[in-house]
Design a protein around this motif. Structure first.
Motif, PDB file in Angstrom:
ATOM      1  N   ALA A 177      13.094  -6.969  -0.125  1.00 37.20           N
ATOM      2  CA  ALA A 177      12.784  -7.305   1.159  1.00 37.20           C
ATOM      3  C   ALA A 177      14.235  -7.309   1.904  1.00 37.20           C
ATOM      4  CB  ALA A 177      12.114  -8.672   1.308  1.00 37.20           C
ATOM      5  N   ALA A 178      15.000  -7.893   1.171  1.00 31.61           N
ATOM      6  CA  ALA A 178      16.678  -7.974   1.792  1.00 31.61           C
ATOM      7  C   ALA A 178      17.107  -6.447   2.169  1.00 31.61           C
ATOM      8  CB  ALA A 178      17.526  -8.731   0.984  1.00 31.61           C
ATOM      9  N   ALA A 179      16.749  -5.731   1.275  1.00 33.53           N
ATOM     10  CA  ALA A 179      17.399  -4.238   1.276  1.00 33.53           C
ATOM     11  C   ALA A 179      16.691  -3.708   2.508  1.00 33.53           C
ATOM     12  CB  ALA A 179      17.307  -3.627   0.176  1.00 33.53           C
ATOM     13  N   LEU A 180      15.487  -3.941   2.615  1.00 28.44           N
ATOM     14  CA  LEU A 180      14.497  -3.164   3.710  1.00 28.44           C
ATOM     15  C   LEU A 180      15.017  -3.792   4.983  1.00 28.44           C
ATOM     16  CD1 LEU A 180      12.570  -1.038   4.499  1.00 28.44           C
ATOM     17  CD2 LEU A 180      10.797  -2.987   3.868  1.00 28.44           C
ATOM     18  N   CYS A 181      15.441  -5.014   5.077  1.00 24.95           N
ATOM     19  CA  CYS A 181      15.824  -5.697   6.375  1.00 24.95           C
ATOM     20  C   CYS A 181      17.246  -4.922   6.455  1.00 24.95           C
ATOM     21  CB  CYS A 181      16.111  -7.205   6.264  1.00 24.95           C
ATOM     22  SG  CYS A 181      14.413  -7.957   6.200  1.00 24.95           S
ATOM     23  N   VAL A 182      17.972  -4.955   5.676  1.00 25.67           N
ATOM     24  CA  VAL A 182      19.476  -4.074   6.032  1.00 25.67           C
ATOM     25  C   VAL A 182      19.320  -2.913   6.433  1.00 25.67           C
ATOM     26  CG1 VAL A 182      21.505  -3.170   4.717  1.00 25.67           C
ATOM     27  CG2 VAL A 182      20.767  -5.813   4.279  1.00 25.67           C
ATOM     28  N   VAL A 183      18.324  -2.082   5.850  1.00 21.46           N
ATOM     29  CA  VAL A 183      18.108  -0.811   6.399  1.00 21.46           C
ATOM     30  C   VAL A 183      17.695  -0.590   7.696  1.00 21.46           C
ATOM     31  CG1 VAL A 183      16.802   1.430   5.941  1.00 21.46           C
ATOM     32  CG2 VAL A 183      17.702   0.167   3.975  1.00 21.46           C
ATOM     33  N   LEU A 184      16.716  -1.616   8.245  1.00 24.79           N
ATOM     34  CA  LEU A 184      15.898  -1.715   9.425  1.00 24.79           C
ATOM     35  C   LEU A 184      17.072  -2.007  10.429  1.00 24.79           C
ATOM     36  CD1 LEU A 184      13.060  -1.244  10.441  1.00 24.79           C
ATOM     37  CD2 LEU A 184      13.028  -3.931  10.348  1.00 24.79           C
ATOM     38  N   GLY A 185      18.002  -2.856   9.876  1.00 29.77           N
ATOM     39  CA  GLY A 185      19.324  -3.403  10.758  1.00 29.77           C
ATOM     40  C   GLY A 185      20.027  -2.045  11.317  1.00 29.77           C
ATOM     41  N   CYS A 186      20.257  -1.304  10.065  1.00 32.67           N
ATOM     42  CA  CYS A 186      21.145  -0.260  10.160  1.00 32.67           C
ATOM     43  C   CYS A 186      20.633   0.968  11.000  1.00 32.67           C
ATOM     44  CB  CYS A 186      21.704   0.309   8.630  1.00 32.67           C
ATOM     45  SG  CYS A 186      22.844  -0.654   7.817  1.00 32.67           S
ATOM     46  N   PRO A 220       0.657  -1.053   0.031  1.00 40.31           N
ATOM     47  CA  PRO A 220       0.081  -0.037  -0.096  1.00 40.31           C
ATOM     48  C   PRO A 220       0.753   1.184  -0.036  1.00 40.31           C
ATOM     49  CG  PRO A 220      -0.008  -1.342   1.979  1.00 40.31           C
ATOM     50  CD  PRO A 220       0.709  -1.994   1.233  1.00 40.31           C
ATOM     51  N   VAL A 221       2.042   1.174   0.419  1.00 42.53           N
ATOM     52  CA  VAL A 221       2.994   2.683   0.468  1.00 42.53           C
ATOM     53  C   VAL A 221       4.279   1.937   0.053  1.00 42.53           C
ATOM     54  CG1 VAL A 221       1.477   3.528   2.404  1.00 42.53           C
ATOM     55  CG2 VAL A 221       3.482   2.082   2.880  1.00 42.53           C
ATOM     56  N   SER A 222       5.124   2.873  -0.179  1.00 43.34           N
ATOM     57  CA  SER A 222       6.662   2.635  -0.325  1.00 43.34           C
ATOM     58  C   SER A 222       7.104   1.909   0.753  1.00 43.34           C
ATOM     59  CB  SER A 222       7.194   3.821  -1.081  1.00 43.34           C
ATOM     60  OG  SER A 222       7.794   4.787  -0.016  1.00 43.34           O
ATOM     61  N   PRO A 223       8.167   1.115   0.572  1.00 45.81           N
ATOM     62  CA  PRO A 223       9.139   0.572   1.787  1.00 45.81           C
ATOM     63  C   PRO A 223       9.737   1.783   2.386  1.00 45.81           C
ATOM     64  CG  PRO A 223       9.386  -0.800  -0.088  1.00 45.81           C
ATOM     65  CD  PRO A 223       8.823   0.405  -0.717  1.00 45.81           C
ATOM     66  N   LEU A 224      10.123   2.723   1.729  1.00 44.01           N
ATOM     67  CA  LEU A 224      10.723   3.770   2.406  1.00 44.01           C
ATOM     68  C   LEU A 224       9.797   4.583   3.515  1.00 44.01           C
ATOM     69  CD1 LEU A 224      13.419   5.283   2.642  1.00 44.01           C
ATOM     70  CD2 LEU A 224      12.616   7.103   1.328  1.00 44.01           C
ATOM     71  N   ARG A 225       8.560   4.618   3.032  1.00 44.56           N
ATOM     72  CA  ARG A 225       7.383   5.182   3.617  1.00 44.56           C
ATOM     73  C   ARG A 225       7.079   4.332   4.837  1.00 44.56           C
ATOM     74  NH1 ARG A 225       2.188   7.680   3.540  1.00 44.56           N
ATOM     75  NH2 ARG A 225       1.821   7.883   5.975  1.00 44.56           N
ATOM     76  N   SER A 226       6.992   2.910   4.900  1.00 43.80           N
ATOM     77  CA  SER A 226       6.920   2.202   5.859  1.00 43.80           C
ATOM     78  C   SER A 226       7.908   2.103   6.807  1.00 43.80           C
ATOM     79  CB  SER A 226       6.780   0.862   5.310  1.00 43.80           C
ATOM     80  OG  SER A 226       8.067   0.374   5.004  1.00 43.80           O
ATOM     81  N   LEU A 227       9.120   2.458   6.237  1.00 47.28           N
ATOM     82  CA  LEU A 227      10.150   2.565   7.299  1.00 47.28           C
ATOM     83  C   LEU A 227      10.159   4.033   8.307  1.00 47.28           C
ATOM     84  CD1 LEU A 227      12.843   1.190   8.042  1.00 47.28           C
ATOM     85  CD2 LEU A 227      14.158   2.901   6.511  1.00 47.28           C
ATOM     86  N   ALA A 228       9.950   5.090   7.645  1.00 43.27           N
ATOM     87  CA  ALA A 228       9.657   6.197   8.266  1.00 43.27           C
ATOM     88  C   ALA A 228       8.449   5.880   9.441  1.00 43.27           C
ATOM     89  CB  ALA A 228       9.118   7.454   7.282  1.00 43.27           C
ATOM     90  N   ASN A 229       7.629   5.230   9.018  1.00 40.92           N
ATOM     91  CA  ASN A 229       6.341   4.872   9.909  1.00 40.92           C
ATOM     92  C   ASN A 229       7.026   4.358  11.167  1.00 40.92           C
ATOM     93  OD1 ASN A 229       4.218   6.208   8.708  1.00 40.92           O
ATOM     94  ND2 ASN A 229       3.524   4.362   7.577  1.00 40.92           N
ATOM     95  N   SER A 230       7.668   3.161  10.872  1.00 42.72           N
ATOM     96  CA  SER A 230       8.301   2.362  11.892  1.00 42.72           C
ATOM     97  C   SER A 230       9.033   3.108  12.985  1.00 42.72           C
ATOM     98  CB  SER A 230       9.208   1.348  11.024  1.00 42.72           C
ATOM     99  OG  SER A 230       8.423   0.255  10.800  1.00 42.72           O
ATOM    100  N   VAL A 231       9.827   4.012  12.298  1.00 47.78           N
ATOM    101  CA  VAL A 231      10.777   4.891  13.085  1.00 47.78           C
ATOM    102  C   VAL A 231       9.965   5.832  13.771  1.00 47.78           C
ATOM    103  CG1 VAL A 231      12.526   6.746  13.269  1.00 47.78           C
ATOM    104  CG2 VAL A 231      12.641   4.929  11.557  1.00 47.78           C
ATOM    105  N   LEU A 232       8.864   6.292  13.392  1.00 45.40           N
ATOM    106  CA  LEU A 232       7.956   7.149  14.166  1.00 45.40           C
ATOM    107  C   LEU A 232       7.215   6.424  15.509  1.00 45.40           C
ATOM    108  CD1 LEU A 232       6.151   9.724  14.500  1.00 45.40           C
ATOM    109  CD2 LEU A 232       4.536   8.912  13.341  1.00 45.40           C
ATOM    110  N   PHE A 233       6.751   4.948  15.118  1.00 46.47           N
ATOM    111  CA  PHE A 233       6.230   4.372  16.110  1.00 46.47           C
ATOM    112  C   PHE A 233       7.352   3.936  17.149  1.00 46.47           C
ATOM    113  CE2 PHE A 233       2.721   2.854  13.115  1.00 46.47           C
ATOM    114  CZ  PHE A 233       1.664   3.360  14.186  1.00 46.47           C
ATOM    115  N   ALA A 234       8.568   3.565  16.935  1.00 45.70           N
ATOM    116  CA  ALA A 234       9.597   3.388  17.665  1.00 45.70           C
ATOM    117  C   ALA A 234       9.892   4.292  18.479  1.00 45.70           C
ATOM    118  CB  ALA A 234      10.839   2.862  16.831  1.00 45.70           C
ATOM    119  N   SER A 235       9.860   5.461  17.759  1.00 45.38           N
ATOM    120  CA  SER A 235      10.321   6.640  18.836  1.00 45.38           C
ATOM    121  C   SER A 235       9.150   7.009  19.957  1.00 45.38           C
ATOM    122  CB  SER A 235      10.278   7.918  17.996  1.00 45.38           C
ATOM    123  OG  SER A 235      10.973   7.826  16.930  1.00 45.38           O
ATOM    124  N   LEU A 236       7.851   6.865  19.623  1.00 41.71           N
ATOM    125  CA  LEU A 236       6.768   7.022  20.406  1.00 41.71           C
ATOM    126  C   LEU A 236       6.584   5.792  21.294  1.00 41.71           C
ATOM    127  CD1 LEU A 236       4.059   8.094  17.945  1.00 41.71           C
ATOM    128  CD2 LEU A 236       5.227   9.577  19.464  1.00 41.71           C
TER     129      LEU A 236
END
Lengths: 321, 338, 525
Positions: free
Chosen positions: C495-504, C315-331
């Protein structure tokens, strides 16, 4: 024969030479106080002998070369300013720690612990929680713990540093007595000369990682080799030429005959039963433009006094330094 | 503490009082995480009807339906999309949906209409099928489901645990539909003797398939009819495409329905109608990689290029599934662990 | 703490009551009357296996983590912060990725993990990979703050390294070890994906059975019964943990004194231990790294650049999903840090409720995600709370709170009370003492716990998977699942790239928290 023989001991940490070729001899059953300003390497010397920091040079304890042994095989005792009592063990188990390591049976250890606690004046406190001890009590436990396995050498790093003056004097005397009666050889790091005098036979002075003086307290006091040592030991009248003992200066009323110099009182303090005067002289005397003297009489700042100086009492520094 | 409680109760009462009987112009579509349509799809719906749609997802289809059953009568949304024929009977028995006869239902072939009361409306259909790579099987490709128990395909087949995986469950149903109540166990005994591998889910199975990623050494995997489409569209230049063993294909039909307990049944019904409209139906293949059920919808050429036509898919009546699934999976489990 | 402490304690208990106890009660009220189709015998078997695998996992995790704890506690080295971050990476990777990697790893040692029979070894190995970070961060940090002179005194008294570890270090670490072990135990007690993927057919824990009954069979009566069994078991363990903790005395923390490794031997020790542990933990990650850089058989960054575009199936770009994750993680990290710190302060205080708080904060870790998720769905029917992102933040935060308490509570207990007393003597009121003295002292521990809580959120642990959530809050783990759920080399690569970014992201987060503290030498981690 010597108990501890250290030769050319050097410690380097991160390109920084903390100890530079230190050598020292410690006679059997003698106590040497290690003095020096902070950062001079006092604690590092102890830590190197204990094996906590890697060092080059020779360390011989008795007839064993211990330089390459790990700490636990060096047979040394240690006491820290922070006591470093094991918080999870009670008093008795703290004292018994080293005994257990050397394979003494529980029963024998218990006897020896009771005996040691009695010696340090803590009989009956064996089951106490170490967190509940006062500073002085903790120090005694630490001493009993260090002595328990009968180490070949005891090293004490500012052991009384955290205690108040009165307790410190009292414990220093006790400690000296205990070391003497047990015949323990010890290195004693302190910054307090009085304490050093009470506990030790000899003084060793470190500056910037080097030994600058070694001898009895009296020797070093009377004949300091350099201006730095004289000042470090607390001599008041130190010039580039030498050191003038306080007793060599007598203070008389400026109107009295015989005064060699007339000086002006800058400050006067009543210390240890007499007046300690800081005096300004119009012309330097033996290289000193300010002279400190003792007097039983009170002189207020601004007063003029006469001085009689025993110039023959001046100790001249060794020009080689 | 007490004051806080009173305040909370007061707020709740106020909130309850506010909810009137008027239909809301804001509709919530409750769906699973795989639901995607082109951007702007619901803006068009809003422009047509004045109703805004919020899409809310909740886990996979299994979790979605379980949650819908658990909240039946007091639903989290107004319309649910994503219940399939494997889960359908449970959802119906759980009173999740209310009846709605969708506009456009006439254009849907009867084989997709599984609820006579129209509590659910079919939206799309896909197939769980066995995929294989002929070039990795020494040239001897399986030609039927029966071939999977032949010695030349020993240790080549990998499928999933029906207890934890939907395609795994569909393949079990495919064997039951093919061999019947009395024959499927023997078939599975042969598969087991032939060295079938079972994983817990699709991803692990695909990872062990030669055409998978990173790729393993199994030449045959239970997957979807759409898998070759994915391989074709997302496989880069010169993709290698798997073949489909069409007689293993088990139909998976997805439905939408108006949730029982919604305040806005009419508006919710409009959204179901919209999902069945030819425009949305034509949008489905390239987003969710399944086929539309509305025969008026045009299937995009890109999809058709790689899609393998499945003419006679296997199926089981939802009522049979609901009645027997627990027993079948239990028997399957015992059989494989023998 | 006086009445203020009591009020904070009541507030905390109300928060936990509302977010943990209430959903369980709501679920029981809804499903408690439905028939239960599980026998007492099968429940006992289930609890038995669940406990056994959790105990084994915990013991192995602690053993695997101790060498790195020692390195972290003893030495100061350039990549120390990076190592501390790297151990967290498995935490944010999807379970299936780690599980597949474990299976590949084992097969290289000749142990084939069969999908039918499964492998207990594989389960334990995966649990170790996921949980080493818990022990390294909680115990390593505590160890670093132990007075090194205790060890030296013991050495001088003739104790060799092994004896010193047994007689001094280990007893002193007990409190921190117990705190870490309790978390690892509860985490593995409720482990789901690892058991399902690597356990083979029919291998089940209480957690997987709750899922099976509720989701696969919609037998909510049985699921609720098992949920109650689980809640009772977890509450019992939390009480036991709290009792044990009370008996241990926290060793006082000191200014730490990690040293730079000197000489080749120490340097080798540091590199081998940290290198081997990190390599072991990051094996799944390295495989992903290679995969993410492989484009059509050659090297390229295409999968990373593709993350900015929305692929059809998401539904959204992987980058956008990452931004959401970071926001949730901060909160979630912030909320967990706040609640966890308050809980630690209350638990260390003499408030009457302190024991209750200390026990209660641990419980969310041991409650099934299904129980909480469904409890929220049937419990929070007011205010449209059920589809609010707030609930997602709360669901993440309550799993993060035990990590914050685990890091902060030992730090509070080791605090020199006189420091705080000096603060109040100097005329500061209790708010000012808290702000100007207490919080700065605890900041490293709070930061460490908050980092963990953020990792929990980035890895999407807990009940959030069952909550209804809007498309605008689609997160990176959801995107990864979407991408690896279909064939197609470019999707798998992304998917692998997104995992790598999430790990970083998690490593960067931990390193920057470390920088924020301004400690080069460590202290509380």
């Amino acid at each position: 024969m010597s108990r501890l023989h250290v030769a050319d001991l050097s410690v380097q940490i991160d390109d920084h030479l903390i100890l530079n070729g230190v050598s020292l001899e410690l006679a059997e059953s003698s106590v040497v106080a290690v003095l020096g300003p902070s950062g001079s390497g006092k604690s590092t010397l102890l830590r190197a002998i204990a094996g906590f920091v890697s060092a080059s040079g020779r360390i011989q304890l008795g007839d064993r070369d211990i330089a390459d042994l790990p700490t636990h095989k060096r047979n040394i005792g240690l006491m820290f300013q922070s006591h470093a009592l094991f918080p999870h063990l009670d008093v008795a188990d703290n004292v018994a720690f080293g005994l257990v390591e050397s394979g003494v049976t529980r029963a024998d250890a218990a006897l020896r612990v009771a005996e040691l606690l009695e010696t340090v004046g803590l009989g009956g406190m064996a089951q106490r929680d170490v967190a509940s001890l006062s500073g002085g009590e903790a120090q005694r436990v630490a001493l009993a713990r260090a002595l328990a396995p009968q180490p070949a050498l005891l090293m004490l790093d500012e052991p009384l540093g955290s205690l108040d003056r009165r307790l410190r004097d009292e414990l220093a005397l006790e400690l000296a007595e205990l070391l003497r009666t047990s015949g323990t050889s010890a290195l004693y790091v302190t910054h307090d000369q009085e304490e050093a005098a009470v506990v030790a036979n000899d003084l060793l002075i470190l500056e910037s990682g080097e030994v600058v003086a070694f001898g009895t307290t009296e020797q070093l006091w009377r004949t300091p080799a350099t201006r730095w040592i004289a000042e470090f030991l607390g001599h008041a009248n130190v010039s580039t030429d030498g050191v003038l003992p306080l007793g060599a200066v007598s203070v008389i009323d400026s109107s009295e005959p015989g005064a060699q110099v007339v000086a002006t009182v800058q400050r006067s303090l009543f210390v240890d039963g007499s007046w300690r005067l800081e005096l300004a002289v119009p012309e330097p005397v033996l290289g000193l433009s300010r002279i400190e003297a003792r007097s039983n009489r009170r002189f207020d700042p601004g007063a003029h006094v006469g001085l009689i100086v025993d110039t023959g009492a001046l100790h001249r520094f060794d020009p080689r330094h | 503490m007490n004051r806080l409680f009173v305040l909370l109760v007061a707020l709740m009462l106020a909130a309850a009082a506010c909810s009137g009987s008027e239909e809301s112009d804001n509709i919530t579509l409750l769906t699973h995480e795989s639901f995607v349509l082109s951007e702007g799809t619901f803006e068009q719906f809003t422009a047509d009807t004045g109703i805004t749609v919020e899409v809310v997802s909740s886990g996979d289809a299994g979790a979605l339906v379980a949650a819908a059953i658990a909240t039946s009568g007091d639903p989290v949304g107004d319309v649910l999309f994503g219940v399939d024929n494997l889960l359908l009977q449970r959802a119906l028995d759980g009173d999740v949906f209310q009846a709605h006869e969708a506009v456009g239902l006439d254009d849907v072939p009867d084989r997709f209409k599984l609820d006579a009361e129209n509590r659910v409306t079919p939206i799309d259909t896909g197939y769980v099928c066995v995929n294989y790579r002929p070039e990795d099987l020494g040239g001897s490709a399986p030609s039927s489901i029966d071939d999977l128990r032949q010695p030349q395909f020993a240790s080549e087949f990998i499928t999933q645990n029906p207890e934890s995986s939907t395609p795994g469950l569909a393949f079990l149903f495919a064997t039951i539909a093919t061999y019947g109540e009395d024959g499927w166990q023997d078939y599975w005994r042969d598969l087991k003797a032939n060295g079938v591998t079972v994983t817990s889910g699709w991803t692990e199975a695909w990872a062990e398939y030669v055409g998978g990623d990173p790729g393993g050494d199994k030449g045959i995997v239970n997957s979807y009819a759409s898998s070759p489409v994915f391989e074709g569209l997302f496989g880069g230049e010169n993709p290698t495409i798997s073949s489909i063993l069409t007689d293993t294909c088990f139909a998976q039909i997805e439905f939408a329905g108006v949730l029982n307990g919604t305040d806005s049944p009419n508006n919710a019904g409009l959204l179901v109608d919209y999902l069945l409209s030819p425009e949305v139906q034509a949008d489905i293949p390239l987003n969710m990689f399944v086929e539309p059920v509305n025969s008026q919808a045009e299937v995009p050429a890109e999809f058709a290029e790689f899609a393998v036509p499945v003419s006679a898919p296997l199926s089981l009546p939802p009522a049979d599934i609901a009645a027997n699934q627990a027993r079948w999976t239990q028997e399957w489990l015992e059989l494989l662990r023998e | 703490m006086g009445p203020v402490g009591d009020w904070i304690a009541r507030g905390l208990l109300a928060f936990l009551g509302l977010t943990v106890a209430y959903p369980i009660v709501a679920m029981l009220r809804r499903f408690g009357s439905e028939p239960i189709n599980v026998s007492v015998g099968s429940v006992l078997d289930l609890v038995g296996f669940t406990v056994v695998q959790a105990v084994l996992s915990t013991v192995l995790t602690v053993l695997m983590a101790l060498p790195l704890c020692w390195v972290i506690a003893t030495y100061r080295f350039r990549f120390r912060a990076a190592v501390m971050g790297a151990v967290l990476v498995p935490f944010v990777l999807p379970t299936v990725v780690v599980a597949v990697s474990v299976r590949n790893l084992l097969s290289q040692f000749g142990l084939v993990v069969d999908g039918i029979d499964g492998s207990l070894v594989a389960i334990l190995l995966a649990h170790v990979i996921f949980n080493v970070s818990v022990v390294v961060r909680l115990v390593g940090g505590y160890w670093a703050a132990l007075d090194p002179r205790l060890d030296e005194a013991a050495a001088a008294l003739g104790a060799g390294p092994i004896r010193r570890f047994r007689r001094i270090t280990l007893p002193l670490l007990r409190s921190a070890l117990l705190a870490a072990a309790a978390i690892v135990f509860l985490f593995t007690f409720t482990s789901f994906g690892v058991i399902v993927i690597l356990g083979g057919l029919g291998r089940a824990t209480v957690e997987t059975e709750i899922y099976r009954y509720a989701i696969t069979r919609n037998d909510f009566g049985s699921a609720a019964a098992l949920a109650v069994v689980q809640a009772i078991a977890v509450a019992g363990m939390a009480v036991m943990n709290q009792r044990l903790q009370r008996r241990l005395r926290a060793a006082s923390a000191t200014a730490t004194r990690q040293m730079q490794p000197v000489g080749w031997r120490q340097r080798a020790r540091v590199s081998v231990i940290s290198g081997a542990t990190v390599a072991f933990l990051l094996a799944p990650f390295l495989a992903l790294l290679v995969r993410s850089l492989t484009v059509q058989g050659s090297l390229g960054l295409d999968h990373f650049t593709a993350l900015t575009d929305r692929p059809n199936i998401l539904p959204v770009s992987p980058l956008r999903s990452l931004a959401n994750s970071v926001l949730f993680a901060s909160l979630a990290g912030g909320l967990a840090a706040l609640v966890g710190t308050l809980a630690a302060l209350v638990a260390a205080s003499r408030s009457r409720l302190s024991r209750l708080v200390e026990t209660a904060v641990l419980i969310p870790l041991g409650i099934s995600a299904v129980t909480l998720g469904f409890g929220y769905l049937v419990g929070f029917t007011f205010f449209e709370l059920r589809r609010s992102p707030i609930l997602v933040v709360v669901a993440h935060a309550i799993i993060g709170i035990p990590f914050v308490v685990g890091a902060v509570l030992p730090a509070v207990r080791a605090l020199d009370r006189s420091v705080l007393e000096v603060g109040s003597v100097l005329g500061a009121n209790s708010v000012a003492v808290t702000r100007r003295v207490l919080l700065p002292l605890l900041r490293p521990a709070i930061a460490s716990g908050a980092g963990f809580a953020a990792a929990v959120s980035l890895g999407e642990f807990g009940a959030s998977g069952f909550l209804a959530r809007g498309r605008s809050s689609y997160t990176a783990p959801q995107a990864i699942f979407g991408l690896i759920g279909q064939p197609g080399a470019s999707l798998q690569g992304q998917a692998a790239a997104l995992c790598v970014v999430l790990g970083c992201v998690i490593v960067a987060l931990v390193v920057s928290i470390d920088r924020l503290r301004g400690t080069s030498g460590g202290g509380w981690l």
